[in-house]
Structure formats: C-alpha cells, structure tokens
Enzyme design. Structure first.
Site, mmCIF file in Angstrom:
data_model
loop_
_atom_site.group_PDB
_atom_site.id
_atom_site.type_symbol
_atom_site.label_atom_id
_atom_site.label_comp_id
_atom_site.label_asym_id
_atom_site.label_seq_id
_atom_site.Cartn_x
_atom_site.Cartn_y
_atom_site.Cartn_z
ATOM 1 N N LYS A 146 -5.462 65.461 72.645
ATOM 2 C CA LYS A 146 -4.943 64.391 71.792
ATOM 3 C C LYS A 146 -3.907 63.585 72.577
ATOM 4 O O LYS A 146 -2.763 64.029 72.770
ATOM 5 C CB LYS A 146 -4.263 64.975 70.543
ATOM 6 C CG LYS A 146 -4.002 63.897 69.499
ATOM 7 C CD LYS A 146 -2.902 64.256 68.522
ATOM 8 C CE LYS A 146 -1.555 63.828 69.003
ATOM 9 N NZ LYS A 146 -1.405 62.412 69.340
ATOM 10 N N GLU A 204 6.737 70.793 77.669
ATOM 11 C CA GLU A 204 7.457 69.956 78.647
ATOM 12 C C GLU A 204 8.089 68.815 77.859
ATOM 13 O O GLU A 204 7.364 68.006 77.280
ATOM 14 C CB GLU A 204 6.507 69.379 79.700
ATOM 15 C CG GLU A 204 5.822 70.400 80.581
ATOM 16 C CD GLU A 204 6.778 71.143 81.494
ATOM 17 O OE1 GLU A 204 7.907 70.664 81.720
ATOM 18 O OE2 GLU A 204 6.393 72.223 81.953
ATOM 19 N N CYS A 229 10.187 60.938 82.195
ATOM 20 C CA CYS A 229 10.964 62.128 81.809
ATOM 21 C C CYS A 229 11.958 62.473 82.904
ATOM 22 O O CYS A 229 13.004 63.043 82.633
ATOM 23 C CB CYS A 229 10.036 63.302 81.536
ATOM 24 S SG CYS A 229 8.873 63.593 82.864
HETATM 25 P P1 NAD Z 1 6.493 62.201 71.253
HETATM 26 O O1 NAD Z 1 7.131 63.546 71.173
HETATM 27 O O2 NAD Z 1 6.821 61.206 70.219
HETATM 28 O O3 NAD Z 1 4.893 62.365 71.218
HETATM 29 C C1 NAD Z 1 4.207 63.211 72.128
HETATM 30 C C2 NAD Z 1 2.857 63.585 71.543
HETATM 31 O O4 NAD Z 1 3.067 64.403 70.394
HETATM 32 C C3 NAD Z 1 2.030 62.391 71.071
HETATM 33 O O5 NAD Z 1 0.679 62.615 71.388
HETATM 34 C C4 NAD Z 1 2.240 62.421 69.561
HETATM 35 O O6 NAD Z 1 1.208 61.805 68.829
HETATM 36 C C5 NAD Z 1 2.285 63.913 69.303
HETATM 37 N N1 NAD Z 1 2.906 64.339 68.043
HETATM 38 C C6 NAD Z 1 3.750 63.655 67.249
HETATM 39 N N2 NAD Z 1 4.111 64.421 66.181
HETATM 40 C C7 NAD Z 1 3.480 65.613 66.324
HETATM 41 C C8 NAD Z 1 3.456 66.829 65.573
HETATM 42 N N3 NAD Z 1 4.159 66.961 64.453
HETATM 43 N N4 NAD Z 1 2.714 67.861 66.024
HETATM 44 C C9 NAD Z 1 2.016 67.756 67.185
HETATM 45 N N5 NAD Z 1 1.991 66.620 67.935
HETATM 46 C C10 NAD Z 1 2.716 65.564 67.513
HETATM 47 O O7 NAD Z 1 6.812 61.657 72.722
HETATM 48 P P2 NAD Z 1 6.436 60.247 73.375
HETATM 49 O O8 NAD Z 1 7.272 59.170 72.758
HETATM 50 O O9 NAD Z 1 4.950 60.064 73.393
HETATM 51 O O10 NAD Z 1 6.897 60.479 74.898
HETATM 52 C C11 NAD Z 1 8.212 60.369 75.322
HETATM 53 C C12 NAD Z 1 8.858 61.731 75.470
HETATM 54 O O11 NAD Z 1 8.074 62.563 76.326
HETATM 55 C C13 NAD Z 1 10.233 61.684 76.127
HETATM 56 O O12 NAD Z 1 11.115 62.534 75.442
HETATM 57 C C14 NAD Z 1 9.974 62.212 77.536
HETATM 58 O O13 NAD Z 1 11.093 62.788 78.178
HETATM 59 C C15 NAD Z 1 8.907 63.206 77.279
HETATM 60 N N6 NAD Z 1 8.160 63.507 78.501
HETATM 61 C C16 NAD Z 1 8.383 64.711 79.104
HETATM 62 C C17 NAD Z 1 7.715 65.025 80.283
HETATM 63 C C18 NAD Z 1 7.945 66.349 80.964
HETATM 64 O O14 NAD Z 1 7.108 66.726 81.771
HETATM 65 N N7 NAD Z 1 9.023 67.056 80.695
HETATM 66 C C19 NAD Z 1 6.830 64.099 80.840
HETATM 67 C C20 NAD Z 1 6.635 62.870 80.200
HETATM 68 C C21 NAD Z 1 7.304 62.585 79.025
#
Ligand code: NAD
Length: 480
Positions: free
Chosen positions: A162, A236, A270
């Site tokens: 997803k 992550e 990130c």
């Molecule tokens: P997000 O947490 O809003 O969404 C991530 C994913 O989770 C999306 O696919 C979203 O649809 C899904 N999601 C949303 N609600 C959910 C739920 N209740 N249950 C399961 N899945 C759900 O994050 P984003 O805005 O897409 O990305 C930005 C964030 O990602 C930042 O905090 C960034 O630091 C982090 N990030 C971390 C890494 C790492 O490797 N540590 C890498 C890239 C991005």
C-alpha cells in the site's frame, strides 16, 4: 483491476495543480482482503521456488527499471515534486536494491556447526514467514518500496503493498516492472487505499510481517494494531537530524553539505538536516554564507532544468511548514531568510515555500525538537563538541547525524557518542547506500533495519535443524 467500490481518486502535480496525472483506484477494505487472500494462495507455491530462481526474476526486473529509468523519474517528479536529478536518484536506488537483493538469491547463508553429540549434524537456515504488508510514504516512492519488497521476495514471502495516496503512479510503475519480469500472479499485490486499508493490513490474521515507513504518529498506531496478533512489526519513522560543525571544519564544505542536507527534496527526507549546531568561533561566518546561499536557491517546477528545489508535496504539508515558521517566530528565533509561501510567476499554481533558515535557535524550541518535514532549518550555537553531541542526542528521534571536523579525535568521539542509526563524517545527514543497514533509534525505529543483509532478518526467521544419523536415541546435555 478496478476497486470493488468503483471509487477513484485524483492524482495532481504539486508544482501545478492544473496538471492532472490520472485517476487511481480508491482501494477498499474488501480489495485489501482479496489482495491478502491472493498473496496467501501465491505463497504456497512461491516459497518452494528455489531462491536463485526467484532472484532471476529480480535481475530481470532491475534491468527493466534501468530501461525505464528516465520515464519513471519524470512521472515521479510530476506526482511528488522533487527535482528530476533527485527522482533519477530515487529510481537508481530501486535499481541498486533490486540488483543487491537478487544477489542474495545465491547467499542467504545459514550456519553449520559441530553437534555436541556423535553422528549428529547441526545447521540453521532462513525460512520465509508468509504474507508481508508493506505500507510506505510518498517521499521516496520507488526506493522505499524496493527496500521492502525485494528482500521479502528473495526470502520467499509474498506481498501486499500500500503506497501513500499521493504517489500511486510510481507504485504502479514499480509493480508493472515486476509483472513484466515474470513474477507469478499474486506474489505482489498493489492496493492504492488509505488508512482503513492500512489498518486491515496491520491486523489481518494471514499477515505475518508488517513493514511500515512513515510518521511516528502513524507508526505507533500500526505497532499497537499489530501487537495483539504477535506480528513481526518493522517500523521506520520520523527524524530530526543534526549536522555538527566544529571550529576546525572546512566551512565551504560544511555550507555545501548543509544546503544539500537541509533543502534536498525540499527538506522532505526522513534524514533531512533540519538542525545545525555550529561552534561559536565559526558561527557568524557560517550563518552569513549559509543564509546567503539558501536564499539564492532557485525554487520551481522540478521538471525545469534550472530548478534547485521543488514544491512541498501537498497543501497540508505546506500548511505545516507555514505553521512552524510562525511557531519559530513566536518562540523568539531569528528568521534569517525565507519564511513565506511563494505564489507568483512559475510558482502560482503549486505548493511552493521559500528555503527558510532560523538562527539563534535554542535546542529546546519546538522548531528544533519536532519534525517539520519541509524547507526549514534551525541553526544553533555550541561551545564544544560535548555540547554539540548533547544537542544532537537531545531529541526524541535518532535516525541520522553528521559532523564536519578536521580532527580525527572529534570524529571518532562523535561516531561513538551520538545515538543514531546512521552517522556521517564530513558529509551531510543524507546519502545512504543500499548495501548498508538503514534505520534509526528511539522514536525513529523499533530495532529493525532495512537494506543491507540486515533486511533479510526482517523478512525471514531462523530455523535450527538437527539430523541424528546414529540410529539410536541421543539425549542432548545428558548423554556424553
Ligand atoms: P504517514 O505516516 O502519514 O503515512 C505513511 C503511510 O501510512 C501511508 O501509506 C499512509 O496512507 C499510511 N497510513 C495512514 N494511516 C494509517 C493507519 N492508521 N494504519 C496504517 N497505515 C496508515 O507519513 P507520510 O506523510 O506519507 O511520510 C512522511 C513521514 O515518513 C515523515 O515522518 C518521515 O520522517 C517518514 N519517513 C521515514 C523514513 C525512515 O526510513 N525512517 C523514510 C521516509 C519517510
């Protein structure tokens, strides 16, 4: 395949809201259930395909991504905004990871060790777990899925994937490659849905591994949802990464590193360097050069060759950035450059924001503690390496950090004492390579790592096997 609900959603270019990329299936919970069932059926066969044969499909997939790299990068810039040079890098990372994990098809080494008993053979080997849920963010729409899907496949698992709803096209491009490379039906299943689909993927009985990359807030929910079912849960999450600049550092190099670390991908990595701690002896000189260079960055559409920084990904992300600029001002930090939305000329139709630098930031301020995920950098003063390390460690997150110094003692002290999963010397906080473990400590991660051979530990479990060829009962720890 259309969603069972028949619903679709729009995908638009964040640099130009009039540019409609397409309509994508709004996958429902019923679609996700069907995807999990398909993955379960496919697992029964896929786990029995010899790993080197699975890997042959990955090698073909990598070659296809090489062929399609330019188109994929173009599509990615259109759907999430980062400049073309960077989306090429994103696709390249998927190529590198796919080749790397294809190589693991002929490795996945176990151990053979002597048994303590006569005529007995002892060994350990990796076994797959079953259906893996992959939930990914929008900022690396091809690289991050490859970090998860490729090790899962080479280990013999099947996948339900997803992607973030902001980047369905890159996910589709990636999955199409796997199909064209000959991956059997049902081994990887794409669902382009939202949180309800993600929740099902974290709780469903048939799912054995949940691998999530995204915000700490959502990661906590995923972790809570998966825990009662004892699923292997790999998280992550967010970051608040620091570059430490010592008084013996090459300032020109440090300025270049801070520009790339702070404003690459519009600060939406990130690993972005959203904090900089500078030794007081070089603080003024650094701030003058960094602010001037940040203010001169060319902001615009990532498809334009001249552009150095693209838009932020969405209206809500833009609002978050603007909210934090106000918070920074109210907290008493000095706004050195930027601080405004860009709305005229070529920026009129998208979500653009100026590269923004705050100076005189106190390490306890919210702009220095909370992840903003946009082009906002906080610069702090420090008096010693020890103070810089304390500032570095003084946040909830622990993904990446770096030091600029010419003193090897400083470098080794910081390498040892900064508590992050990734550390750089004389380079910014971004720039991971696929053959080393990737991940963070504290609120960034829960102890697993992606990439490198460490990724195999997420997508396999150890089985220890004893073969007794003595022809009699031998009791371990009792018979000698
Ligand atoms: P997000 O947490 O809003 O969404 C991530 C994913 O989770 C999306 O696919 C979203 O649809 C899904 N999601 C949303 N609600 C959910 C739920 N209740 N249950 C399961 N899945 C759900 O994050 P984003 O805005 O897409 O990305 C930005 C964030 O990602 C930042 O905090 C960034 O630091 C982090 N990030 C971390 C890494 C790492 O490797 N540590 C890498 C890239 C991005």
């Amino acid at each position: 395949m259309p969603s069972r609900s028949g619903q679709v959603f729009e995908n638009r270019n964040p640099a130009d809201r009039e540019d409609l990329i397409g309509y994508f299936q709004e996958s429902s919970v019923a679609d996700a259930e069907a995807a999990i069932a398909a993955a379960r059926r496919a697992y029964l066969q896929w786990r029995l395909v010899p790993a080197p044969k699975r890997a042959e499909i990955l090698f073909k997939a990598a070659a296809l991504i090489v062929e399609r790299k330019e188109q994929f990068a173009h599509d990615m810039t259109r759907e999430m905004g980062k400049v073309l040079e960077e989306t090429r890098g994103d696709v390249q990372e998927a190529i590198d990871m796919t080749f790397f994990m294809a190589g693991e098809g002929r490795r996945q080494y176990g151990q053979t060790v002597p048994s303590e008993l006569r005529d007995k053979f002892a060994m350990s080997l990796r076994q797959p777990l079953g259906v893996c849920s992959m939930i990914t963010p929008w900022n690396f729409p091809m690289a991050i899925p490859s970090w998860k899907i490729m090790p899962a496949l080479v280990c013999g698992n099947t996948v339900v994937f997803k992607p973030a709803t902001l980047t369905p096209l890159s996910a589709f491009n990636f999955i199409k490659v796997l199909e064209d490379a000959g991956l059997p039906k049902g081994v990887v299943n794409l669902v382009t849905g939202g949180p309800d689909v993600g929740t099902l993927m974290s709780t469903h009985d048939e799912v054995k591994v949940v691998s999530f990359t995204g915000s700490t807030q959502v990661g906590r929910l995923v972790s809570q949802n998966a825990a009662p079912w004892f699923k292997k849960c790999h998280l992550e999450m967010g970051g608040k990464n620091i570059i430490m600049i010592m008084d013996d550092a090459r300032l020109d190099l440090a300025v270049e590193g801070c520009l790339w670390g702070g404003f690459g991908t519009t600060g939406q990595r990130c690993t972005a360097a959203s904090r900089i701690a500078v030794h007081e002896k070089v603080y003024d000189r650094f701030v003058e050069q960094f602010t001037r260079r940040a203010g001169a960055l060319r902001v615009g559409n990532g498809l334009d060759r001249e552009t150095q920084m693209g838009p932020v990904v969405s209206e809500s992300q833009l609002n978050t950035v603007m909210k934090y600029v106000e918070i920074g001002k109210q907290e008493g930090a000095t706004l050195l450059t930027g601080g405004h939305r860009l709305e005229s000329g070529s920026c009129a139709k998208g979500f653009f924001h100026e590269p923004t630098v705050f100076g005189d930031v106190d390490p306890g301020m919210r702009i220095a503690q909370e992840e903003i995920f946009g082009p906002v950098v906080s610069v702090m003063r420090c008096r010693s390496l020890e103070e810089a390390i304390d500032i570095g460690n003084g946040v909830a997150y622990g993904l990446s950090a770096s030091i600029y110094t010419a003193d090897i003692n400083n470098a080794f002290t910081a390498m040892r004492d900064v508590y992050t999963g990734i550390f750089y010397v004389n380079a910014p906080t971004i720039g991971a390579e696929v053959h080393l473990p990737f991940g963070g400590t504290k609120a960034t991660g829960n102890g697993h790592r992606e990439a490198g051979t460490a990724a195999l530990d997420v997508f396999s479990e150890w089985k220890s096997i004893y073969v007794d060829f003595s022809g009699k009962l031998q009791r371990a720890q009792i018979d000698t």
